[in-house]
Design an enzyme around this catalytic site. Structure first.
Site: not given
Length: 288
Positions: A71, A188, A190
């Site tokens: 990612d 981040y 979450l």
């Protein structure tokens, strides 16, 4: 006349597996006489390749960009190619790979599906974060995931005042604030207790980091609303970062503006890999 797309290649140059998989994909394209270009930051990994292009050439000629990495690599690609209109496809050779939706084992199947036209292209919103000091803009960055205001090396709680469209919302103490896009809601934010948001929604998410005020909770606002944050912390060390890349040191009384960016990122999606299936498979949602 059948249109043959030009494929762009970008790899995480720090991952041997990404480089090797990219090399095998180049051979796949060469065996089929398909046109391709390797973006300049990745060209050094493939010395025998004579189709390395400048950024301008890649931007002009590439129809789809294949990104080999995790990612983080896709976020870097988004930063480089946002606004170009080139759709991105992430091939996961990282760990979780929530945005790099194609696993290495399905690379060639995905390539064949793309060449057959069995895919859709969606637009992902980005956010723009700016810092003003004494009325002068000293920082501006665009992110696909989030902008994060954090303590940095400051060991004290931050005191932040934040506003939405000039309306004062709250003053709170904590470790910082995350302003996230729907795409960034699974990153981040979450981990900090924010909700998961479908990336097709046109909203922005504000998630406090470890707030000391119990009444402060994550907020979902319209994407056309502007967020203004004013630090009220006397000690230094504060920082703002965008997608974990671009950073800027903050001072007391700086003004941070976070709003929807004029740029967007195009993403390639396949019918059998929708958001909820990826959420279930990657996040192990509903599994015990």
């Amino acid at each position: 006349m059948i249109y043959i797309p030009t494929i762009g290649i970008m790899v995480n140059t720090g991952k041997k597996k990404a480089i090797e998989l990219g090399n095998r994909f180049l051979e796949f394209l060469q065996d089929r006489s398909l046109p391709y270009l390797v973006e300049p930051g990745s060209a050094g990994c493939y010395k025998g390749v004579n189709r390395a292009g400048s950024f301008e050439e890649v931007q002009e000629k590439v129809d789809y960009l294949f990104i080999f990495g995790g990612d983080g690599t896709l976020l870097r690609a988004a930063g480089k190619f946002c606004g170009t209109g080139i759709p991105l496809l992430g091939i996961n050779v990282g760990s979780l790979g929530f945005m790099t939706v194609i696993e290495a084992d399905f690379l060639y199947e995905a390539a064949e599906e793309l060449l057959a036209g069995n895919f859709t292209i969606t637009s992902r919103m980005m956010i723009a974060s700016s810092v003003y000091r004494d009325g002068e803009k000293i920082y501006c960055s665009h992110g696909l995931n989030d902008a994060v205001i954090s303590r940095g090396d400051n060991q004290n709680l931050l005191r932040l005042n934040f506003y939405i469209d000039e309306e004062f919302i709250a003053e709170y103490q904590g470790d910082g604030m995350i302003a996230a896009t729907p795409t960034g809601s699974t990153a981040y934010s979450l981990s900090a207790g924010g909700p998961i948001i479908n990336p097709g929604l046109d909203v922005m998410l504000l998630t406090p980091i470890c707030p000391h005020n119990l009444y402060i909770r994550p907020m979902v606002i319209r994407s056309d609303e502007q967020v203004r944050i004013k630090p009220r912390t006397k000690s230094g060390g504060m920082r703002i970062s965008t997608d974990g890349r671009s950073t800027c040191s903050l001072s007391n009384n700086d003004e941070i503006i976070v709003e929807r960016s004029d740029n967007e990122v195009k993403m390639i999606h396949f019918p059998d890999r929708n958001f909820y299936r990826i959420l279930r498979d990657k996040m192990k949602l509903g599994k015990f």
